[in-house]
Design a protein around this motif. Structure first.
Motif, PDB file in Angstrom:
ATOM      1  N   ASP A 249      10.586 -12.825   5.900  1.00 40.07           N
ATOM      2  CA  ASP A 249      10.046 -11.813   6.802  1.00 40.07           C
ATOM      3  C   ASP A 249       9.818 -10.550   5.981  1.00 40.07           C
ATOM      4  OD1 ASP A 249      10.036 -13.299   9.180  1.00 40.07           O
ATOM      5  OD2 ASP A 249      12.159 -12.885   9.531  1.00 40.07           O
ATOM      6  N   ILE A 250       8.567 -10.107   5.935  1.00 43.48           N
ATOM      7  CA  ILE A 250       8.201  -8.943   5.126  1.00 43.48           C
ATOM      8  C   ILE A 250       7.534  -7.941   6.063  1.00 43.48           C
ATOM      9  CG2 ILE A 250       6.823  -8.160   3.170  1.00 43.48           C
ATOM     10  CD1 ILE A 250       7.170 -10.899   1.936  1.00 43.48           C
ATOM     11  N   LYS A 251       8.212  -6.835   6.335  1.00 43.48           N
ATOM     12  CA  LYS A 251       7.700  -5.931   7.356  1.00 43.48           C
ATOM     13  C   LYS A 251       8.000  -4.468   7.028  1.00 43.48           C
ATOM     14  CE  LYS A 251      11.709  -6.488  10.456  1.00 43.48           C
ATOM     15  NZ  LYS A 251      12.129  -6.954  11.796  1.00 43.48           N
ATOM     16  N   ASP A 252       7.111  -3.615   7.533  1.00 44.12           N
ATOM     17  CA  ASP A 252       7.282  -2.158   7.458  1.00 44.12           C
ATOM     18  C   ASP A 252       7.334  -1.651   6.022  1.00 44.12           C
ATOM     19  OD1 ASP A 252       7.446  -1.595  10.336  1.00 44.12           O
ATOM     20  OD2 ASP A 252       9.330  -2.710  10.238  1.00 44.12           O
ATOM     21  N   ASN A 253       6.635  -2.315   5.113  1.00 39.18           N
ATOM     22  CA  ASN A 253       6.561  -1.872   3.728  1.00 39.18           C
ATOM     23  C   ASN A 253       5.265  -1.107   3.485  1.00 39.18           C
ATOM     24  OD1 ASN A 253       8.972  -3.468   2.563  1.00 39.18           O
ATOM     25  ND2 ASN A 253       7.786  -5.037   3.631  1.00 39.18           N
ATOM     26  N   ILE A 254       5.281  -0.239   2.470  1.00 36.62           N
ATOM     27  CA  ILE A 254       4.093   0.495   2.045  1.00 36.62           C
ATOM     28  C   ILE A 254       3.738   0.040   0.638  1.00 36.62           C
ATOM     29  CG2 ILE A 254       3.121   2.757   1.518  1.00 36.62           C
ATOM     30  CD1 ILE A 254       5.114   3.950   3.527  1.00 36.62           C
ATOM     31  N   LEU A 255       2.510  -0.457   0.481  1.00 34.62           N
ATOM     32  CA  LEU A 255       2.002  -0.905  -0.823  1.00 34.62           C
ATOM     33  C   LEU A 255       0.807  -0.032  -1.158  1.00 34.62           C
ATOM     34  CD1 LEU A 255       2.175  -4.769  -0.245  1.00 34.62           C
ATOM     35  CD2 LEU A 255       3.956  -3.238  -1.090  1.00 34.62           C
ATOM     36  N   LEU A 256       0.951   0.812  -2.171  1.00 38.72           N
ATOM     37  CA  LEU A 256      -0.017   1.873  -2.424  1.00 38.72           C
ATOM     38  C   LEU A 256      -0.430   1.894  -3.904  1.00 38.72           C
ATOM     39  CD1 LEU A 256      -1.449   4.537  -1.437  1.00 38.72           C
ATOM     40  CD2 LEU A 256       0.689   5.717  -2.030  1.00 38.72           C
TER      41      LEU A 256
END
Length: 409
Positions: A249-256
């Protein structure tokens, strides 16, 4: 509990290694308080004692032949120390702190530098590695450096609020039920790297300007949430990569500002498994999601795709890209409408691949990506397709506005 005050001047008594002598004299439960000064390292802690630096200038310095501190007992605590000068052997895992079968180790508020590995855990369970500043040896290429924190066959550990920079990875191999939380990393290789591990929690970490933010391999049933990955670049630059990984489960991450936001390599692996990507912000990457050898099901729910050169690509002919389910995502390139004003587009967002699928399958053609040649081919293909375009993804409920209004990094 017995408290021992170990003053640096004890060296005047002619002891070859005053710190090791004090450790040898101590009993389980004792505390060694160290005054400011330089103490010889290459010490072995083989009993349940606490070693605390009274000030900020307590230095335990190795002779650069092995690990500075070796822990072979459970319930050891190492607090507020400067640890430096390990050896350079990858074979013997020379480290600032090396722990073998030392459960319930506490490593807190230490400053660890000029070491190959920072903290090395081998079959050490229930330990806490918290609020340490860790860097590797200078002058080594990043692949030749050791890991800032290495957990091998080590379970139920807490790795929290450490600052790691110019080292290799934070590693969990064959290690499960660990929590990796609130760490900050800069200029590393894979900031977090797990292999053959399960049931780990990775949350609230922030990593910038390494090769890869997080790389999960051959692992299962873990939660990755509320992390921020910025500026992963280079030959394999990616924010979060999954290889042969199932039930994440991969959630609420920021990839910038990464070369790729997500990279999915044959993930999920196990038949019937599911990887879930929810409420992530994939922002200003070259590629938002890159799919490789997709065979099993993943779902993308309520993610925001903004400012990416490509929302998604598939680099493997024959991938089962129809196994990827998309719903409720926001795409800044969506050109639909919302007549009933419910916030959901009335027509699907569909991403077709035209002539540019050539560079997806043949990486050497990427040199021409963005050129007038490829742009012209794409324009002509959309007007009068000279080959059947490939539907890469379809979201039947695209959002008209981003799911998250603000981004704080």
């Amino acid at each position: 509990m017995k408290f021992l005050l170990l003053v640096f001047m004890i060296a005047t008594f002619g002891l070859s290694n005053p710190l090791q002598e004090a450790i040898n004299l101590a009993k389980d439960g004792d505390t060694l308080w160290l005054n400011d000064g330089i103490y010889s390292g290459n010490v072995v802690v083989d009993k349940a004692i606490t070693i605390i630096g009274k000030g900020q200038n307590v230095v335990i310095k190795g002779d650069k032949t092995s690990s500075v501190i070796k822990v072979t007992s459970k319930n050891v605590k190492l607090i507020n120390l400067n640890i430096e000068g390990s050896g350079i052997s990858q074979m013997t895992l020379d480290a600032g702190i090396s722990c073998l079968n030392g459960n319930n180790l506490l490593v807190e508020k230490n400053r660890i530098k000029d070491v190959l590995f920072g903290v090395e855990l081998s079959q050490c369970n229930g330990s806490i590695i918290r609020d340490n500043n860790i860097t590797s040896k200078e002058g080594f290429d990043i692949p030749q450096r050791g890991d800032a924190i290495r957990a091998w066959y080590s379970h139920e550990n807490l790795i929290e609020k450490n600052y790691v920079y110019n080292s290799r990875d934070i590693v969990a191999w064959f290690s499960s039920s660990n929590t990796i939380r609130g760490n900050y990393g800069h200029g590393n290789r894979y900031a977090i790297h797990t292999m053959y591990s399960s049931n780990n929690l990775i949350e609230e970490n922030k990593f910038s300007y390494g090769a890869v933010g997080m790389y999960f391999m051959f692992s299962t049933k873990s939660l990755v949430k509320n992390n921020t990955i910025i500026g992963s670049s280079g030959a394999f630059g990616v924010g979060i990569a999954l290889k042969d990984v199932s039930d994440f489960d991969i959630k609420d991450n920021i990839l910038l500002y990464n070369a790729r936001g997500f990279y999915l390599d044959r993930s999920p692996l196990n038949p019937g498994a599911l990887n879930s990507f929810e409420n992530n912000q994939i922002l200003h990457n070259i590629v938002g999601v890159q799919l490789h050898a997709t065979q099993e099901r993943s779902i993308f729910l309520n993610n925001d795709f903004i400012g990416n050169m490509d929302t998604a690509i598939n680099d493997t002919p024959g991938s089962k890209i129809d196994q990827i389910y998309w719903e409720g995502n926001y795409f800044d390139e969506y050109e639909g409408y919302d007549l009933d004003r419910n916030g959901i587009g009335d027509v699907s967002y569909v991403n077709f691949v035209y002539a540019d699928r050539l560079w997806q399958y043949y990486p050497t053609l990427r040199f021409f990506y963005g050129s007038s040649i490829i742009s012209g081919l794409n324009f002509l293909a959309k007007l009068a397709p000279f080959s059947e375009p490939i539907k890469l993804l379809e979201d039947k409920s695209p959002k008209m506005k981003p799911n998250k209004e603000k981004t704080s990094v």
